[in-house]
Enzyme design. Structure first.
Site, PDB file in Angstrom:
ATOM      1  CB  SER A  45      -0.921  -0.001   1.229  1.00 50.56           C
ATOM      2  OG  SER A  45      -0.176  -0.182   2.410  1.00 50.56           O
ATOM      3  CG  ASN A  78      -4.231  -4.907  12.942  1.00 54.51           C
ATOM      4  OD1 ASN A  78      -3.718  -4.790  11.830  1.00 54.51           O
ATOM      5  ND2 ASN A  78      -4.592  -6.061  13.451  1.00 54.51           N
ATOM      6  CB  THR A 113     -41.909  24.827  -8.250  1.00 56.56           C
ATOM      7  OG1 THR A 113     -43.025  25.309  -9.012  1.00 56.56           O
ATOM      8  CG2 THR A 113     -41.863  25.585  -6.919  1.00 56.56           C
ATOM      9  CG  HIS A 114     -42.654  21.582 -11.278  1.00 51.86           C
ATOM     10  ND1 HIS A 114     -42.852  20.249 -11.034  1.00 51.86           N
ATOM     11  CD2 HIS A 114     -43.442  22.246 -10.390  1.00 51.86           C
ATOM     12  CE1 HIS A 114     -43.724  20.098 -10.061  1.00 51.86           C
ATOM     13  NE2 HIS A 114     -44.095  21.294  -9.642  1.00 51.86           N
ATOM     14  CB  SER A 156     -15.371  27.462 -27.720  1.00 49.59           C
ATOM     15  OG  SER A 156     -15.322  26.772 -28.950  1.00 49.59           O
ATOM     16  CE  LYS A 212     -20.291  27.741 -26.303  1.00 47.48           C
ATOM     17  NZ  LYS A 212     -20.603  26.312 -26.262  1.00 47.48           N
ATOM     18  CG  ASN A 270     -17.733  26.970 -23.153  1.00 46.87           C
ATOM     19  OD1 ASN A 270     -18.812  27.391 -23.581  1.00 46.87           O
ATOM     20  ND2 ASN A 270     -16.821  26.427 -23.924  1.00 46.87           N
ATOM     21  CE1 TYR A 326      -6.357  -3.392   8.604  1.00 36.98           C
ATOM     22  CE2 TYR A 326      -5.442  -5.591   8.319  1.00 36.98           C
ATOM     23  CZ  TYR A 326      -5.566  -4.280   7.903  1.00 36.98           C
ATOM     24  OH  TYR A 326      -4.915  -3.861   6.770  1.00 36.98           O
ATOM     25  CD  GLN A 361      -2.871  -2.475   2.089  1.00 34.04           C
ATOM     26  OE1 GLN A 361      -2.189  -2.735   3.064  1.00 34.04           O
ATOM     27  NE2 GLN A 361      -2.627  -2.982   0.894  1.00 34.04           N
ATOM     28  CE  LYS A 368      -4.287   2.937   4.984  1.00 33.13           C
ATOM     29  NZ  LYS A 368      -5.140   1.733   4.819  1.00 33.13           N
TER      30      LYS A 368
HETATM   31  N1  ARG Z   1      -1.162  -1.354   5.241  1.00 33.11           N
HETATM   32  C1  ARG Z   1      -2.137  -1.856   6.145  1.00 33.11           C
HETATM   33  C2  ARG Z   1      -3.463  -1.122   5.948  1.00 33.11           C
HETATM   34  O1  ARG Z   1      -3.442  -0.113   5.372  1.00 33.11           O
HETATM   35  C3  ARG Z   1      -1.660  -1.681   7.546  1.00 33.11           C
HETATM   36  C4  ARG Z   1      -2.256  -2.623   8.523  1.00 33.11           C
HETATM   37  C5  ARG Z   1      -1.748  -3.989   8.294  1.00 33.11           C
HETATM   38  N2  ARG Z   1      -2.125  -4.877   9.315  1.00 33.11           N
HETATM   39  C6  ARG Z   1      -2.031  -6.191   9.171  1.00 33.11           C
HETATM   40  N3  ARG Z   1      -2.414  -6.900  10.156  1.00 33.11           N
HETATM   41  N4  ARG Z   1      -1.600  -6.739   8.066  1.00 33.11           N
HETATM   42  O2  ARG Z   1      -4.518  -1.584   6.346  1.00 33.11           O
END
Ligand code: ARG
Length: 463
Positions: A28, A115, A160-161, A282, A288, A290, A322, A327, A330
């Site tokens: 990640s 975690n 309205t509408h 444009s 134009k 825009n 978890y 993951q 994010k």
């Molecule tokens: N990169 C992981 C995440 O974003 C971190 C947590 C990983 N924990 C694990 N038990 N593998 O979730």
């Protein structure tokens, strides 16, 4: 395609390293490097607490805390080499810390797990986005208040509408968005207050046997308190889901307003002129201008709401606590937050720069029989007709005006009396749009006095 060496952080029981494909799906670091500052902040607080509780020595904690600052500056200066083999930001930082300070680095991970670490980092990051959204919305509200104040008594058609309904004021219309964006602010604030509990020290899932002080780390990181259940703390992503929900509602409001600006800036409406700074030309049609910023804001909800649906789908059905699925939380939030902040800034710029066309608003306000309701209300008040009868009489007058190709105020008194004999010349007082809006004095109504009272209330609230 086998990587020979096993992972330095968790590879004790592994004879070989992961396949390249495994590494690609597992890593990640490509995106969670955005959590570097929060990761280091969390680790520094954790190290200080480990020393304060006697779990590690003061000198180890000092070396860790100092070393982490060096790692941070390397990352900020673009000197840091991120490694996919080290999976994520947590292990990249810890590994570099070990290069820098040696053995004490290995003590940092005492009494915590990735975690609780990732939950803490991501919460800290998302908390900043709550604050940024609130700031961005408040700037937009201020820009709207300026527009509302300038045109508190300018008349325009209310729809309205998307059909002309009744005259309203420009200020009233602007203030409608102030209410919406004001609710967005309060939604972000509510959710921020709810999410501000520290997961740090809940460890892998069950808490820890070390005598840690979770209150200390919570306070150091600006949390209101430590989260009360370790299982929940590592499994919870409500704070991200609530952010995306608040962001989606806000983006929906932005999209509606953007749509109005697209319509209003067209040659057919000419209600507003957008500034050159927030329009584009444009490449083929020289005349134009825009409203691209408005169109893009209108569209951005697709990404933001998409992120919300995506994360809900990731989280649904996950057993406690978890799972690696999480993951995937994010990138959705990163993209939605970036998108929302950009959309808010663009809308604020557009609103600050735009010029409302008072004459076009007024001309449109008077067309489309917009004062028909005022006429019906007058028949009730002056002739004591039941509202349903008044509605019917007014309908007949509208039909007459339509057949003559004129507006209601252009009908003669004789025309009017041919529909209802008791109508008097006083009726013409209520057919003007300015009188119409002035009469809407009910609380929250469109009368300029009411609008000004709301503007004052909001300015007071914003301070
Ligand atoms: N990169 C992981 C995440 O974003 C971190 C947590 C990983 N924990 C694990 N038990 N593998 O979730």
């Amino acid at each position: 395609m086998t990587n020979k060496t096993s992972n330095a952080m968790w590879g004790g029981r592994f004879a070989s390293g992961p396949d390249a494909i495994m590494e690609a799906i597992n890593a990640s670091i490509g995106f969670d490097k955005r959590l570097a500052a929060q990761d280091i902040e969390g680790s520094r607080a954790h190290a200080a607490m480990l020393a304060a509780t006697g779990i590690i020595s003061d000198s180890d904690a000092a070396a860790i805390r100092e070393g982490l600052l060096t790692v941070l500056s390397e990352i900020e200066n673009g000197e840091f080499e991120f490694s996919a083999a080290l999976e994520d930001i947590h292990m990249n930082v810890e590994s570099r810390l070990k290069d820098l300070i040696g053995e004490p680095a290995g003590r940092l991970h005492t009494a915590r797990s990735r975690n609780d670490q990732v939950a803490t980092d991501f919460k800290l990051w998302t908390r900043d986005q709550y604050d940024a959204a609130i700031d961005g919305l408040q700037a937009l509200v201020r820009a709207l208040l300026t527009q509302a104040e300038a045109g508190a008594d300018w008349v325009m058609p209310g729809f309205t509408h998307l059909q002309t309904a009744q005259p309203v004021t420009w200020g009233h219309h602007m203030m409608a968005y102030v209410e919406m964006f004001g609710r967005d602010v309060s939604r972000f604030k509510d959710a921020r207050a709810r999410m501000n509990e520290s997961p740090l020290g809940t460890a892998a899932l069950a808490g820890t046997s070390f005598p840690i002080d979770r209150h200390m780390t919570a306070e150091a990181l600006g949390f209101d308190r430590p989260a009360a259940n370790s299982l929940d703390a590592v499994a919870d992503r409500d704070f991200a889901l609530e952010f995306l929900s608040c962001a989606s509602i806000c983006a929906m409001h932005l999209s509606r307003f953007a749509e109005e600006l697209v319509i209003w800036s067209s040659a057919q409406f000419r209600f507003v002129a957008l500034s050159d700074r927030f329009s584009t030309g444009s490449s083929i049609m020289p005349q134009k201008k825009n409203p691209d910023a408005a169109e893009l804001i209108r569209a951005k909800i697709g990404r933001i709401m998409g992120a919300m649906v995506s994360l809900f789908t990731v989280m649904k059905g996950l057993p406690l606590t978890y799972s690696k699925d999480m993951q995937e939380d994010k990138e959705q939030v990163f993209d939605a937050a970036d998108t929302l902040m950009l959309a808010l800034a663009a809308m604020t710029g557009m609103v600050s720069d735009m010029t409302a066309n008072k004459d076009a608003l007024e001309a449109a306000a008077a067309s489309g029989f917009s004062t028909a309701t005022d006429l019906a209300d007058w028949l009730v008040r002056a002739l004591n007709l039941p509202f349903r009868d008044a509605h019917h009489v007014t309908g007949a007058l509208v039909a007459m005006a339509e057949s003559k190709g004129c507006d209601l105020p252009d009908l003669s008194l004789e025309d009017m009396q041919s529909v209802h004999v008791d109508i008097t010349g006083d009726v013409f007082d209520v057919l003007g749009v300015q009188n119409s809006v002035n009469s809407r004095q009910s609380y929250g109504g469109t009368a300029p006095d009411q609008v000004r009272a709301q503007i004052a209330r909001w300015k007071d609230a914003l301070g």
